[in-house]
Scaffold this active site. Structure first.
Site, PDB file in Angstrom:
ATOM      1  N   ASP A  38      -7.616   5.667   6.917  1.00 19.14           N
ATOM      2  CA  ASP A  38      -8.435   6.404   5.959  1.00 19.14           C
ATOM      3  C   ASP A  38      -9.224   5.430   5.096  1.00 19.14           C
ATOM      4  O   ASP A  38      -9.006   4.220   5.130  1.00 19.14           O
ATOM      5  CB  ASP A  38      -7.537   7.255   5.051  1.00 19.14           C
ATOM      6  CG  ASP A  38      -6.984   8.456   5.795  1.00 19.14           C
ATOM      7  OD1 ASP A  38      -7.403   8.690   6.929  1.00 19.14           O
ATOM      8  OD2 ASP A  38      -6.118   9.148   5.220  1.00 19.14           O
ATOM      9  N   LYS A  60     -12.442   9.972   4.789  1.00 18.15           N
ATOM     10  CA  LYS A  60     -13.402  10.823   4.122  1.00 18.15           C
ATOM     11  C   LYS A  60     -14.186   9.939   3.167  1.00 18.15           C
ATOM     12  O   LYS A  60     -13.616   9.126   2.475  1.00 18.15           O
ATOM     13  CB  LYS A  60     -12.693  11.911   3.320  1.00 18.15           C
ATOM     14  CG  LYS A  60     -11.868  12.839   4.175  1.00 18.15           C
ATOM     15  CD  LYS A  60     -11.337  13.946   3.298  1.00 18.15           C
ATOM     16  CE  LYS A  60     -10.259  14.797   3.919  1.00 18.15           C
ATOM     17  NZ  LYS A  60     -10.239  14.981   5.328  1.00 18.15           N
ATOM     18  N   MET A 170      -7.326  15.959  -6.480  1.00 15.04           N
ATOM     19  CA  MET A 170      -8.578  16.493  -5.939  1.00 15.04           C
ATOM     20  C   MET A 170      -9.299  17.430  -6.910  1.00 15.04           C
ATOM     21  O   MET A 170      -9.727  18.520  -6.552  1.00 15.04           O
ATOM     22  CB  MET A 170      -8.307  17.175  -4.590  1.00 15.04           C
ATOM     23  CG  MET A 170      -7.940  16.158  -3.529  1.00 15.04           C
ATOM     24  SD  MET A 170      -7.391  16.866  -1.980  1.00 15.04           S
ATOM     25  CE  MET A 170      -5.649  16.995  -2.226  1.00 15.04           C
TER      26      MET A 170
HETATM   27  C1  LIG Z   1      -6.277  13.922   0.306  1.00 13.41           C
HETATM   28  S1  LIG Z   1      -5.361  13.473  -1.111  1.00 13.41           S
HETATM   29  C2  LIG Z   1      -4.280  12.289  -0.397  1.00 13.41           C
HETATM   30  C3  LIG Z   1      -3.074  11.995  -1.240  1.00 13.41           C
HETATM   31  C4  LIG Z   1      -2.199  10.916  -0.638  1.00 13.41           C
HETATM   32  N1  LIG Z   1      -1.606  11.337   0.586  1.00 13.41           N
HETATM   33  C5  LIG Z   1      -1.123  10.463  -1.604  1.00 13.41           C
HETATM   34  O1  LIG Z   1       0.070  10.662  -1.326  1.00 13.41           O
HETATM   35  O2  LIG Z   1      -1.468   9.861  -2.617  1.00 13.41           O
HETATM   36  C6  LIG Z   1      -6.536  12.507  -1.981  1.00 13.41           C
HETATM   37  C7  LIG Z   1      -6.393  12.627  -3.480  1.00 13.41           C
HETATM   38  O3  LIG Z   1      -5.296  11.859  -3.924  1.00 13.41           O
HETATM   39  C8  LIG Z   1      -5.566  11.360  -5.216  1.00 13.41           C
HETATM   40  N2  LIG Z   1      -5.490   9.898  -5.173  1.00 13.41           N
HETATM   41  C9  LIG Z   1      -5.305   9.128  -4.087  1.00 13.41           C
HETATM   42  N3  LIG Z   1      -5.210   7.829  -4.420  1.00 13.41           N
HETATM   43  C10 LIG Z   1      -5.359   7.778  -5.763  1.00 13.41           C
HETATM   44  C11 LIG Z   1      -5.332   6.714  -6.712  1.00 13.41           C
HETATM   45  N4  LIG Z   1      -5.145   5.442  -6.345  1.00 13.41           N
HETATM   46  N5  LIG Z   1      -5.504   7.030  -8.022  1.00 13.41           N
HETATM   47  C12 LIG Z   1      -5.686   8.308  -8.414  1.00 13.41           C
HETATM   48  N6  LIG Z   1      -5.701   9.360  -7.556  1.00 13.41           N
HETATM   49  C13 LIG Z   1      -5.527   9.095  -6.249  1.00 13.41           C
HETATM   50  C14 LIG Z   1      -6.941  11.865  -5.621  1.00 13.41           C
HETATM   51  O4  LIG Z   1      -6.768  13.083  -6.336  1.00 13.41           O
HETATM   52  C15 LIG Z   1      -7.559  12.126  -4.270  1.00 13.41           C
HETATM   53  O5  LIG Z   1      -8.583  13.098  -4.362  1.00 13.41           O
END
Ligand SMILES: C[S@@+](CC[C@H](N)C(=O)[O-])C[C@H]1O[C@@H](n2cnc3c(N)ncnc32)[C@H](O)[C@@H]1O
Length: 262
Positions: A38, A60, A170
């Site tokens: 990803d 994405k 998100m």
């Molecule tokens: C499709 S989800 C995937 C989540 C991922 N599987 C996890 O466990 O962190 C993507 C969302 O995770 C959050 N996200 C992922 N990495 C982040 C980070 N380093 N800091 C803040 N939010 C994060 C955001 O809200 C983003 O839109």
């Protein structure tokens, strides 16, 4: 098709800081013939592969068009059917809003052996890195993780409004709507709120306000993707933990540098 049987590792890469990768994930990457990854994966994590490993991007692009989930799953299966060791590398944890469950179901259906390697989810890593304990004795004894954007329609705001610590992923582009919906559903407008952008990355940023103010504060600070929203009294603990909230993760790797100096 190769006679050698392929294998798939569904691997969580952690929230950003490459030091948060698990040893098991590093071992899977070192064995991989193909890595399908990803966008939210640190380049240092990708550098753990052997020379010659095929890297395929399936991420994405910040709300823009993304590689379709079906296409990615088909690619994972096709690579495994060539007899390869495939690492499907996802940000955070594969089973936390990562569609890892869908990929696991597809692998079951295709009869491909696989394993899930959990990762540090951003829901755990980002608040910790921002100095916000999600639970705290006498302050919050439960935490709810939810997505603010659901393909099936609006989240159950009435249910979410009642959560002690509430963490929303998100929220991109609709933070104002999210805050309004929670307040309309009965959550206190004065509820402490934090937006964490790029949690655990070196460029992490945190904006703190209340449920009523967080959308305009985040907009003024141009908080972008990836980011998440933390709501609840635990957010106020951050002010008492300045050492945590100021420490960039990589500083642990430089023990000679005095903390507090830039
Ligand atoms: C499709 S989800 C995937 C989540 C991922 N599987 C996890 O466990 O962190 C993507 C969302 O995770 C959050 N996200 C992922 N990495 C982040 C980070 N380093 N800091 C803040 N939010 C994060 C955001 O809200 C983003 O839109």
């Amino acid at each position: 098709m190769s006679a050698r049987r392929g294998f798939v590792y569904l691997v969580g890469a952690g929230p950003g800081d490459p030091e948060l990768l698990t040893i098991k994930a590093a071992r899977a990457l070192a064995q991989a013939d193909t890595v399908i990854h990803d966008r939210l994966v640190h380049p240092r994590v990708l550098s753990l592969v052997r020379p010659g490993t095929r890297l395929i991007f399936a991420g994405k692009e910040g709300g823009g068009p993304s590689v379709a989930q079906d296409e990615t799953t088909s690619e994972v299966i096709a690579q495994a059917q060539l007899g390869r060791v495939v690492v499907r590398l996802k940000g955070g944890d594969p089973f936390v809003f990562g569609r890892g469950g869908e990929e696991a179901l597809a692998l079951e259906a295709a009869g491909i052996p696989y394993q899930v390697v959990p990762g540090v989810s951003s829901v755990i890593g980002a608040p910790a890195s921002a100095g916000i304990p999600l639970t705290h004795r006498g302050v919050s004894s439960s935490v709810t993780f939810a997505t603010a954007s659901r393909a099936e329609g609006e989240p159950d705001w009435a249910h979410l409004a009642g959560a002690e610590t509430l963490l929303l992923l998100m929220t991109g582009g609709r933070l104002e709507h999210v805050a309004d919906a929670l307040m309309a559903a009965g959550r206190d407008a004065a509820d402490p709120a934090a937006m964490i952008e790029a949690g655990t990355w070196r460029h992490q940023r945190v904006v703190v306000g209340t449920l009523a103010t967080i959308a305009s504060l985040a907009q003024a600070a141009e908080i972008g993707s990836p980011s998440l929203l933390v709501l609840g009294q635990v957010v106020t603990l951050r002010a008492q933990l300045p050492s945590l909230s100021q420490l960039a993760s990589d500083e642990w790797l430089q023990p000679t540098r005095a903390r507090g100096k830039s």
